[in-house]
Write a protein that holds these residues in place. Structure first.
Motif, PDB file in Angstrom:
ATOM      1  N   ALA A  25       0.853  -1.190   0.000  1.00  0.00           N
ATOM      2  CA  ALA A  25       0.000   0.000   0.000  1.00  0.00           C
ATOM      3  C   ALA A  25       0.889   1.240   0.000  1.00  0.00           C
ATOM      4  O   ALA A  25       2.103   1.144   0.182  1.00  0.00           O
ATOM      5  CB  ALA A  25      -0.898   0.024   1.229  1.00  0.00           C
ATOM      6  N   VAL A  26       0.250   2.374  -0.191  1.00  0.00           N
ATOM      7  CA  VAL A  26       0.918   3.645   0.078  1.00  0.00           C
ATOM      8  C   VAL A  26       0.638   3.989   1.538  1.00  0.00           C
ATOM      9  O   VAL A  26      -0.514   3.975   1.969  1.00  0.00           O
ATOM     10  CB  VAL A  26       0.412   4.764  -0.845  1.00  0.00           C
ATOM     11  N   TYR A  27       1.687   4.268   2.275  1.00  0.00           N
ATOM     12  CA  TYR A  27       1.575   4.559   3.694  1.00  0.00           C
ATOM     13  C   TYR A  27       1.690   6.063   3.913  1.00  0.00           C
ATOM     14  O   TYR A  27       2.601   6.714   3.380  1.00  0.00           O
ATOM     15  CB  TYR A  27       2.660   3.826   4.474  1.00  0.00           C
ATOM     16  N   TYR A  28       0.774   6.594   4.711  1.00  0.00           N
ATOM     17  CA  TYR A  28       0.723   8.026   4.995  1.00  0.00           C
ATOM     18  C   TYR A  28       0.841   8.257   6.498  1.00  0.00           C
ATOM     19  O   TYR A  28       0.224   7.555   7.284  1.00  0.00           O
ATOM     20  CB  TYR A  28      -0.607   8.609   4.539  1.00  0.00           C
ATOM     21  N   CYS A  29       1.608   9.284   6.857  1.00  0.00           N
ATOM     22  CA  CYS A  29       1.586   9.693   8.259  1.00  0.00           C
ATOM     23  C   CYS A  29       0.602  10.847   8.415  1.00  0.00           C
ATOM     24  O   CYS A  29       0.314  11.583   7.463  1.00  0.00           O
ATOM     25  CB  CYS A  29       2.970  10.056   8.768  1.00  0.00           C
ATOM     26  N   ASN A  30       0.127  10.980   9.616  1.00  0.00           N
ATOM     27  CA  ASN A  30      -0.951  11.940   9.902  1.00  0.00           C
ATOM     28  C   ASN A  30      -0.741  12.557  11.265  1.00  0.00           C
ATOM     29  O   ASN A  30      -0.260  11.897  12.193  1.00  0.00           O
ATOM     30  CB  ASN A  30      -2.293  11.211   9.852  1.00  0.00           C
ATOM     31  N   GLY A  31      -1.089  13.796  11.373  1.00  0.00           N
ATOM     32  CA  GLY A  31      -1.058  14.472  12.666  1.00  0.00           C
ATOM     33  C   GLY A  31      -1.912  15.713  12.610  1.00  0.00           C
ATOM     34  O   GLY A  31      -2.349  16.142  11.531  1.00  0.00           O
ATOM     35  N   ASN A  32      -2.171  16.303  13.768  1.00  0.00           N
ATOM     36  CA  ASN A  32      -3.014  17.492  13.857  1.00  0.00           C
ATOM     37  C   ASN A  32      -2.242  18.640  14.483  1.00  0.00           C
ATOM     38  O   ASN A  32      -1.465  18.440  15.424  1.00  0.00           O
ATOM     39  CB  ASN A  32      -4.263  17.202  14.685  1.00  0.00           C
ATOM     40  N   ASP A  33      -2.491  19.820  13.968  1.00  0.00           N
ATOM     41  CA  ASP A  33      -1.915  21.035  14.560  1.00  0.00           C
ATOM     42  C   ASP A  33      -2.383  21.136  16.006  1.00  0.00           C
ATOM     43  O   ASP A  33      -3.588  21.064  16.287  1.00  0.00           O
ATOM     44  CB  ASP A  33      -2.366  22.247  13.746  1.00  0.00           C
ATOM     45  N   ARG A  34      -1.448  21.334  16.885  1.00  0.00           N
ATOM     46  CA  ARG A  34      -1.763  21.341  18.313  1.00  0.00           C
ATOM     47  C   ARG A  34      -2.742  22.443  18.688  1.00  0.00           C
ATOM     48  O   ARG A  34      -3.550  22.291  19.598  1.00  0.00           O
ATOM     49  CB  ARG A  34      -0.469  21.491  19.119  1.00  0.00           C
ATOM     50  N   PHE A  35      -2.703  23.560  17.968  1.00  0.00           N
ATOM     51  CA  PHE A  35      -3.515  24.717  18.351  1.00  0.00           C
ATOM     52  C   PHE A  35      -4.815  24.815  17.553  1.00  0.00           C
ATOM     53  O   PHE A  35      -5.846  25.201  18.086  1.00  0.00           O
ATOM     54  CB  PHE A  35      -2.694  25.987  18.204  1.00  0.00           C
ATOM     55  N   THR A  36      -4.773  24.476  16.278  1.00  0.00           N
ATOM     56  CA  THR A  36      -5.964  24.617  15.437  1.00  0.00           C
ATOM     57  C   THR A  36      -6.689  23.298  15.219  1.00  0.00           C
ATOM     58  O   THR A  36      -7.816  23.283  14.745  1.00  0.00           O
ATOM     59  CB  THR A  36      -5.585  25.182  14.054  1.00  0.00           C
ATOM     60  N   ASN A  37      -6.033  22.188  15.527  1.00  0.00           N
ATOM     61  CA  ASN A  37      -6.535  20.833  15.300  1.00  0.00           C
ATOM     62  C   ASN A  37      -6.682  20.499  13.816  1.00  0.00           C
ATOM     63  O   ASN A  37      -7.281  19.481  13.463  1.00  0.00           O
ATOM     64  CB  ASN A  37      -7.868  20.582  15.999  1.00  0.00           C
ATOM     65  N   ARG A  38      -6.144  21.318  12.949  1.00  0.00           N
ATOM     66  CA  ARG A  38      -6.189  20.994  11.519  1.00  0.00           C
ATOM     67  C   ARG A  38      -5.366  19.742  11.277  1.00  0.00           C
ATOM     68  O   ARG A  38      -4.259  19.607  11.794  1.00  0.00           O
ATOM     69  CB  ARG A  38      -5.634  22.159  10.702  1.00  0.00           C
ATOM     70  N   ALA A  39      -5.906  18.855  10.444  1.00  0.00           N
ATOM     71  CA  ALA A  39      -5.223  17.612  10.134  1.00  0.00           C
ATOM     72  C   ALA A  39      -4.257  17.813   8.982  1.00  0.00           C
ATOM     73  O   ALA A  39      -4.556  18.520   8.015  1.00  0.00           O
ATOM     74  CB  ALA A  39      -6.235  16.531   9.772  1.00  0.00           C
ATOM     75  N   TYR A  40      -3.114  17.161   9.096  1.00  0.00           N
ATOM     76  CA  TYR A  40      -2.107  17.189   8.036  1.00  0.00           C
ATOM     77  C   TYR A  40      -1.742  15.763   7.654  1.00  0.00           C
ATOM     78  O   TYR A  40      -1.741  14.856   8.505  1.00  0.00           O
ATOM     79  CB  TYR A  40      -0.844  17.917   8.505  1.00  0.00           C
ATOM     80  N   TRP A  41      -1.425  15.585   6.357  1.00  0.00           N
ATOM     81  CA  TRP A  41      -1.006  14.288   5.841  1.00  0.00           C
ATOM     82  C   TRP A  41       0.347  14.416   5.167  1.00  0.00           C
ATOM     83  O   TRP A  41       0.610  15.396   4.478  1.00  0.00           O
ATOM     84  CB  TRP A  41      -2.020  13.775   4.819  1.00  0.00           C
ATOM     85  N   GLY A  42       1.183  13.407   5.369  1.00  0.00           N
ATOM     86  CA  GLY A  42       2.425  13.335   4.625  1.00  0.00           C
ATOM     87  C   GLY A  42       2.158  12.974   3.182  1.00  0.00           C
ATOM     88  O   GLY A  42       1.024  12.663   2.794  1.00  0.00           O
TER      89      GLY A  42
END
Length: 116
Positions: free
Chosen positions: A90-107
């Motif tokens: 598969a294609v593997y993606y990392c994910n996390g959220n901005d600590r202050f805005t909670n916006r999600a980000y993907w690698g």
């Protein structure tokens, strides 16, 4: 770049790979970081997550084979994958959220291919 994933490749069944995800500190210090994967023709699915305090969670399909960890000094999350199977391809993606805005980000995604 907020999240930079690396470490994918081609490996034979039974082999190992380690994925890395370098994150911007504002994301790394959020509640949790995770790895997801998407195989061709399938929906993206959760693989593993790790909280800021180090608690981990795994999909049943990878329990006992994959280990998620984090290096707080390097703002990096790892996914150690052992006993790889063709169905892990598969294609593997990392994910996390901005600590202050909670916006999600993907690698950007890194391809893992396991040959039988």
């Amino acid at each position: 770049v907020q999240l930079q994933a690396s470490g994918g490749g081609l490996v034979q069944a039974g082999g190992s790979l380690r994925l890395s995800c370098a994150a911007a500190r504002v994301i790394f210090s959020g509640n949790a970081m995770g790895w997801y994967r998407q195989a061709p023709g399938k929906q993206r699915e959760l693989v593993a997550t790790i909280t800021r305090s180090g608690n981990t969670n795994y999909a049943d399909s990878v329990k006992g084979r994959f280990t998620i960890s984090r290096d707080n000094a390097k703002n990096t999350v790892y996914l150690q994958m052992n006993s790889l199977k063709p169905e892990d391809t598969a294609v593997y993606y990392c994910n996390g959220n901005d600590r202050f805005t909670n916006r999600a980000y993907w690698g950007q995604g890194t391809q893992v291919t396991v040959s039988s």
